[in-house]
Design an enzyme around this catalytic site. Sequence first.
Site, short mmCIF file in Angstrom:
data_model
loop_
_atom_site.label_atom_id
_atom_site.label_comp_id
_atom_site.label_asym_id
_atom_site.label_seq_id
_atom_site.Cartn_x
_atom_site.Cartn_y
_atom_site.Cartn_z
N ARG A 51 35.87 40.51 52.74
CA ARG A 51 37.31 40.72 52.53
C ARG A 51 38.09 39.47 52.93
O ARG A 51 39.10 39.13 52.34
CB ARG A 51 37.82 41.95 53.31
CG ARG A 51 39.35 42.09 53.27
CD ARG A 51 39.84 43.53 53.50
NE ARG A 51 39.17 44.19 54.60
CZ ARG A 51 39.37 43.90 55.90
NH1 ARG A 51 40.22 42.96 56.25
NH2 ARG A 51 38.71 44.53 56.83
N ASP A 60 55.75 33.14 37.75
CA ASP A 60 54.60 33.81 37.12
C ASP A 60 54.22 32.96 35.91
O ASP A 60 54.96 32.88 34.93
CB ASP A 60 54.99 35.24 36.71
CG ASP A 60 53.83 36.03 36.11
OD1 ASP A 60 52.92 35.40 35.53
OD2 ASP A 60 53.83 37.27 36.22
N LYS A 88 44.35 37.74 32.12
CA LYS A 88 44.81 37.29 30.80
C LYS A 88 44.08 36.00 30.40
O LYS A 88 42.89 36.02 30.21
CB LYS A 88 46.33 37.15 30.83
CG LYS A 88 47.06 38.34 31.49
CD LYS A 88 46.91 39.65 30.74
CE LYS A 88 47.39 40.87 31.53
NZ LYS A 88 48.73 40.81 32.07
C1 LIG Z 1 49.49 41.47 33.09
C2 LIG Z 1 50.54 40.75 33.80
C3 LIG Z 1 50.75 40.94 35.18
C4 LIG Z 1 49.95 41.94 35.97
O1 LIG Z 1 48.60 41.58 36.02
P1 LIG Z 1 47.38 42.65 36.12
O2 LIG Z 1 46.19 41.77 36.16
O3 LIG Z 1 47.45 43.52 34.91
O4 LIG Z 1 47.59 43.44 37.37
C5 LIG Z 1 51.74 40.20 35.78
N1 LIG Z 1 52.49 39.31 35.10
C6 LIG Z 1 52.32 39.11 33.77
C7 LIG Z 1 53.18 38.12 33.06
C8 LIG Z 1 51.35 39.81 33.08
O5 LIG Z 1 51.19 39.62 31.77
#
Ligand SMILES: *Cc1c(COP(=O)(O)O)cnc(C)c1O
Length: 377
Positions: free
Chosen positions: A46, A169, A194
């Site tokens: 962890r 982000d 992604k």
């Molecule tokens: C998918 C996504 C998230 C969240 O990510 P997960 O891996 O699904 O928890 C956050 N920000 C953006 C821009 C995303 O496309």
Amino acid sequence: MEFETLCLHADDNKKDEWGTLTMPVCQSATFVHKGVGAPSEYSYSRLSNPTRAHLENTVARLEGGAAAVAFSSGMAAVTSVMKLFIGGHIIASEDLYGGSLRLFRNVNSAEGMSFDFADTGDIARVESLINKNTRAIYAETPSNPLMQVSDISALAHLAHKHNLLLIVDNTFLTPYFQRPLDLGADIVIHSGTKYLGGHNDTLAGFAVAKSQNLAEQIIYYAKTIGACLAPLDCFLIERGIKTLPLRMDRINDNAKKIAAWLRERKEVKKVYYVGFEDHASYNVSLKQSTGFGGMISFEVDSKELAENILRRIKIFQYAESLGGAESLITYPMLQTHADVPKDERERRGINDRFLRISVGIENVKDLTDDLRQAFRQ
Ligand SMILES: *Cc1c(COP(=O)(O)O)cnc(C)c1O
């Protein structure tokens, strides 16, 4: 080393005594001490794990940060970073990934944090929302699903003038096309699910900090909350990253052609794509990123057509998520943004005629042929 090379060799010195070329999946929960008072480099998975450390070092170098922390999902990364601001006020982009919006509004707000949402492309508006309790600006650029672009260096300048942190982000463009830390941001967040993973097979998240001090605060929450990325998932994301530049180039080319194709259709009322020269922030994109990515939203002229497209599509898959090798199409109203109140959603154009696509690496002719047959009357 250049970016493409870093994707393969960023952390070569972390190799093990067997000389394995790829970092193996180190599937051990705990690590044996060398002696009393002589701990091993790793103690418990962890806290840290060799496979995870290798991936984190790679991602830190790709984003140009002091350190990266790998989480079990993008939302785990956002949740852990928000712990830095307990009790504080955050100004966030109003066009935001639905899960982040839900976290801020329903969970963090109930825990005593406060939020204002604004178009983070509008610097004066963001500045007007700063109060004595404000701790950070949280921007998604390009944003999901309306493809709004915020000027990262202008936001960083504003944030630092007021002693705030800037969090970006960077899921949509990845460090291959955009490096927010170089532009002044303090923390970068990713859904590694992604483009970084890139194969629609693993969930992952990252927080990358510009400074070691910030990184240590995030690591503290990561190890305490325990939403760490498992070794096999680390291995899969690392494997995805090896081909990130190749995939992003193909996706970028495909998306340009598909956005142009969509714009020509008379049934399409509006196309949201950051690569159009008449996109409101095209010049900001040119200044801060080296590609436009693979995300396109569009509005068709009827709900029936939107539903028919989803029914008829064959190569595009009707599925949530984005950023993988396979092209996907989603209906944000029913999926990613289902939790956004209806009037707010409608006001922003996320209605029953609005679809979002994530362009993959297929042959672009097959993709446009697929759309053509799905659009037929
Ligand atoms: C998918 C996504 C998230 C969240 O990510 P997960 O891996 O699904 O928890 C956050 N920000 C953006 C821009 C995303 O496309």
